[in-house]
Design a protein around this motif. Structure first.
Motif, PDB file in Angstrom:
ATOM      1  N   MET A   1       0.831  -1.194   0.000  1.00 59.30           N
ATOM      2  CA  MET A   1       0.000   0.000   0.000  1.00 59.30           C
ATOM      3  C   MET A   1       0.868   1.246   0.000  1.00 59.30           C
ATOM      4  O   MET A   1       0.557   2.246  -0.646  1.00 59.30           O
ATOM      5  N   HIS A   2       1.997   1.198   0.705  1.00 61.25           N
ATOM      6  CA  HIS A   2       2.916   2.331   0.711  1.00 61.25           C
ATOM      7  C   HIS A   2       3.454   2.565  -0.707  1.00 61.25           C
ATOM      8  O   HIS A   2       3.555   3.697  -1.162  1.00 61.25           O
ATOM      9  N   ASP A   3       3.794   1.499  -1.422  1.00 59.81           N
ATOM     10  CA  ASP A   3       4.276   1.631  -2.784  1.00 59.81           C
ATOM     11  C   ASP A   3       3.203   2.253  -3.676  1.00 59.81           C
ATOM     12  O   ASP A   3       3.489   3.109  -4.508  1.00 59.81           O
ATOM     13  N   LEU A   4       1.968   1.810  -3.503  1.00 61.31           N
ATOM     14  CA  LEU A   4       0.873   2.340  -4.308  1.00 61.31           C
ATOM     15  C   LEU A   4       0.643   3.813  -3.994  1.00 61.31           C
ATOM     16  O   LEU A   4       0.448   4.632  -4.891  1.00 61.31           O
ATOM     17  N   SER A   5       0.696   4.161  -2.716  1.00 63.67           N
ATOM     18  CA  SER A   5       0.502   5.557  -2.316  1.00 63.67           C
ATOM     19  C   SER A   5       1.602   6.449  -2.887  1.00 63.67           C
ATOM     20  O   SER A   5       1.339   7.573  -3.308  1.00 63.67           O
ATOM     21  N   SER A   6       2.820   5.935  -2.897  1.00 67.07           N
ATOM     22  CA  SER A   6       3.936   6.734  -3.397  1.00 67.07           C
ATOM     23  C   SER A   6       3.819   6.993  -4.893  1.00 67.07           C
ATOM     24  O   SER A   6       4.454   7.903  -5.423  1.00 67.07           O
ATOM     25  N   LEU A   7       3.003   6.202  -5.589  1.00 64.05           N
ATOM     26  CA  LEU A   7       2.735   6.423  -7.014  1.00 64.05           C
ATOM     27  C   LEU A   7       1.531   7.334  -7.219  1.00 64.05           C
ATOM     28  O   LEU A   7       1.547   8.238  -8.058  1.00 64.05           O
ATOM     29  N   LEU A   8       0.471   7.091  -6.448  1.00 54.64           N
ATOM     30  CA  LEU A   8      -0.769   7.835  -6.656  1.00 54.64           C
ATOM     31  C   LEU A   8      -0.616   9.307  -6.306  1.00 54.64           C
ATOM     32  O   LEU A   8      -1.164  10.174  -6.996  1.00 54.64           O
ATOM     33  N   ILE A   9       0.123   9.620  -5.267  1.00 56.22           N
ATOM     34  CA  ILE A   9       0.258  11.018  -4.841  1.00 56.22           C
ATOM     35  C   ILE A   9       0.918  11.867  -5.928  1.00 56.22           C
ATOM     36  O   ILE A   9       0.363  12.902  -6.324  1.00 56.22           O
ATOM     37  N   PRO A  10       2.083  11.477  -6.468  1.00 56.64           N
ATOM     38  CA  PRO A  10       2.659  12.305  -7.543  1.00 56.64           C
ATOM     39  C   PRO A  10       1.826  12.308  -8.816  1.00 56.64           C
ATOM     40  O   PRO A  10       1.795  13.304  -9.532  1.00 56.64           O
ATOM     41  N   LEU A  11       1.121  11.204  -9.110  1.00 56.50           N
ATOM     42  CA  LEU A  11       0.265  11.174 -10.289  1.00 56.50           C
ATOM     43  C   LEU A  11      -0.904  12.149 -10.154  1.00 56.50           C
ATOM     44  O   LEU A  11      -1.293  12.810 -11.122  1.00 56.50           O
ATOM     45  N   LEU A  12      -1.470  12.241  -8.957  1.00 57.57           N
ATOM     46  CA  LEU A  12      -2.572  13.170  -8.734  1.00 57.57           C
ATOM     47  C   LEU A  12      -2.097  14.617  -8.769  1.00 57.57           C
ATOM     48  O   LEU A  12      -2.879  15.528  -9.026  1.00 57.57           O
TER      49      LEU A  12
END
Length: 213
Positions: free
Chosen positions: A12-23
């Protein structure tokens, strides 16, 4: 070895680290190779997650960029969902300059030269000048184009580089055309480019005539 609960937390941390910069904006391969690699590994999960937000992932491995955009409307009678990524209306001159930069990028690719397209400020001014009425105020023109360039930098389609040696004024401000522009001004749009430019030129002439009255 991670326990299942720990493993889920790490994922989930890996996914969050992707979603935040994408947003927040665009992920570029050259800017962060580790983040780019994680995105390639987890892109299926990212796509599933952003679908819930009525977004879709646009990922171009060849060009090295990824971003989120609103999903196309279904065209049925279902209620329209609110847009998380807002549309940005562009002024006419900014639209024209984006079109000219996109065509320049296509010409550069067709020539088989460098993958990076770098233009100095003087070149960008010259690109726009040919579409303006003869006798336009040079100083006013340059100031206006600087404003449009800054807007395009803000949109993420140009990146300002360090000054380079120029022919006229010693040091010239240089800009790199970001290849993500290809995703927003597509090949079909370029196919109608000449017809569109005729309309652009007519509008610019009319706007200049009104300003002089």
């Amino acid at each position: 070895m991670l326990e299942p609960e720990q493993d889920a937390t790490a994922s989930m941390h890996d996914l969050s680290s992707l979603l935040i910069p994408l947003l927040k904006g665009v992920i570029y391969r050259d800017a962060d190779t580790a983040l780019w690699g994680a995105l390639l590994d987890l892109q299926a999960r990212v796509r599933d997650y952003v679908t819930v937000l009525n977004l879709e992932l646009v990922l171009d491995e060849a060009e090295g960029y990824a971003f989120l955009r609103s999903r196309p409307e279904n065209g049925d009678d279902s209620p329209a969902l609110p847009r998380l990524v807002a549309r940005r209306p562009l002024s006419f001159p900014v639209s024209l300059l984006l079109a000219l930069l996109r065509k320049k990028l296509a010409e550069s690719d067709a020539s088989g030269g460098e993958t990076r397209l770098i233009l100095v400020r003087e070149q960008i001014v010259d690109m726009v000048r040919v579409f303006l009425p003869t006798g336009s105020n040079e100083a006013k023109l340059t100031d206006q184009i600087d404003t449009h360039i800054n807007k395009i930098i803000e949109l993420g389609f140009l990146r300002k580089l360090k000054p380079v040696a120029g022919k006229r004024d010693g040091q010239a401000t240089a800009f790199e055309v970001q290849r993500i522009l290809k995703a927003f001004v597509d090949a079909q749009w370029l196919a109608d480019f000449d017809a569109r430019l005729a309309g652009y030129q007519a509008q610019l002439g009319a706007a200049a005539g009104s300003a002089d009255d």
